[in-house]
Motif scaffolding. Sequence first.
Motif, PDB file in Angstrom:
ATOM      1  N   ARG A  51      16.168   3.812 -11.522  1.00  0.00           N
ATOM      2  CA  ARG A  51      15.964   2.632 -12.351  1.00  0.00           C
ATOM      3  C   ARG A  51      16.426   2.938 -13.765  1.00  0.00           C
ATOM      4  O   ARG A  51      16.285   4.053 -14.247  1.00  0.00           O
ATOM      5  N   ALA A  52      17.015   1.917 -14.429  1.00  0.00           N
ATOM      6  CA  ALA A  52      17.493   2.032 -15.801  1.00  0.00           C
ATOM      7  C   ALA A  52      18.572   3.101 -15.923  1.00  0.00           C
ATOM      8  O   ALA A  52      18.681   3.776 -16.938  1.00  0.00           O
ATOM      9  N   ASN A  53      19.386   3.232 -14.885  1.00  0.00           N
ATOM     10  CA  ASN A  53      20.483   4.196 -14.895  1.00  0.00           C
ATOM     11  C   ASN A  53      21.532   3.766 -15.911  1.00  0.00           C
ATOM     12  O   ASN A  53      21.995   2.639 -15.889  1.00  0.00           O
ATOM     13  N   GLN A  54      21.903   4.648 -16.786  1.00  0.00           N
ATOM     14  CA  GLN A  54      22.855   4.310 -17.846  1.00  0.00           C
ATOM     15  C   GLN A  54      24.284   4.647 -17.465  1.00  0.00           C
ATOM     16  O   GLN A  54      25.228   4.330 -18.196  1.00  0.00           O
ATOM     17  N   ARG A  57      26.653   1.617 -17.044  1.00  0.00           N
ATOM     18  CA  ARG A  57      26.622   0.618 -18.101  1.00  0.00           C
ATOM     19  C   ARG A  57      28.005   0.426 -18.692  1.00  0.00           C
ATOM     20  O   ARG A  57      28.684   1.396 -19.037  1.00  0.00           O
ATOM     21  N   GLY A  60      26.372  -3.669 -21.732  1.00  0.00           N
ATOM     22  CA  GLY A  60      24.991  -3.895 -22.146  1.00  0.00           C
ATOM     23  C   GLY A  60      24.595  -5.359 -22.198  1.00  0.00           C
ATOM     24  O   GLY A  60      23.549  -5.692 -22.736  1.00  0.00           O
ATOM     25  N   THR A  63      21.244  -5.839 -20.247  1.00  0.00           N
ATOM     26  CA  THR A  63      20.117  -4.927 -20.451  1.00  0.00           C
ATOM     27  C   THR A  63      18.876  -5.752 -20.777  1.00  0.00           C
ATOM     28  O   THR A  63      18.972  -6.912 -21.190  1.00  0.00           O
ATOM     29  N   LYS A  64      17.710  -5.139 -20.582  1.00  0.00           N
ATOM     30  CA  LYS A  64      16.463  -5.844 -20.827  1.00  0.00           C
ATOM     31  C   LYS A  64      16.404  -6.353 -22.267  1.00  0.00           C
ATOM     32  O   LYS A  64      15.993  -7.476 -22.528  1.00  0.00           O
ATOM     33  N   ASP A  65      16.851  -5.515 -23.222  1.00  0.00           N
ATOM     34  CA  ASP A  65      16.825  -5.895 -24.630  1.00  0.00           C
ATOM     35  C   ASP A  65      17.728  -7.088 -24.901  1.00  0.00           C
ATOM     36  O   ASP A  65      17.341  -8.031 -25.604  1.00  0.00           O
ATOM     37  N   ALA A  66      18.952  -7.057 -24.352  1.00  0.00           N
ATOM     38  CA  ALA A  66      19.901  -8.144 -24.598  1.00  0.00           C
ATOM     39  C   ALA A  66      19.392  -9.447 -24.009  1.00  0.00           C
ATOM     40  O   ALA A  66      19.499 -10.510 -24.631  1.00  0.00           O
TER      41      ALA A  66
END
Length: 88
Positions: A51-54, A57, A60, A63-66
């Motif tokens: 999970r959350a593998n970068q 990417r 972005g 992404t959760k932030d975006a």
Amino acid sequence: MSDHISNIGPMLASLRCDAKTRSGGACRSPAVHGKKRCRMHGGAPGSGAPRANQNARKHGLFTKDAISERRQIQALLGEARKLLEAMK
Ligand SMILES: [Zn+2]
């Protein structure tokens, strides 16, 4: 004659693998518990990226932030529109 009552309803109702086969259709094997794919199509234990593998990417954009930033902007714009409508 057997009076055995078959109870395969829950088995048939289980989530199915959606992987595309070589013939073009969907796999339709039962998906591994907690995953969307069957054991043959990437659902095997230990397979897949964490999970959350970068590593994969690219930009972005998702992404959760975006995503949360876009949601906040849309909420702010909605409130501004409501305010403008109320001022008319
Ligand atoms: Zn499959």
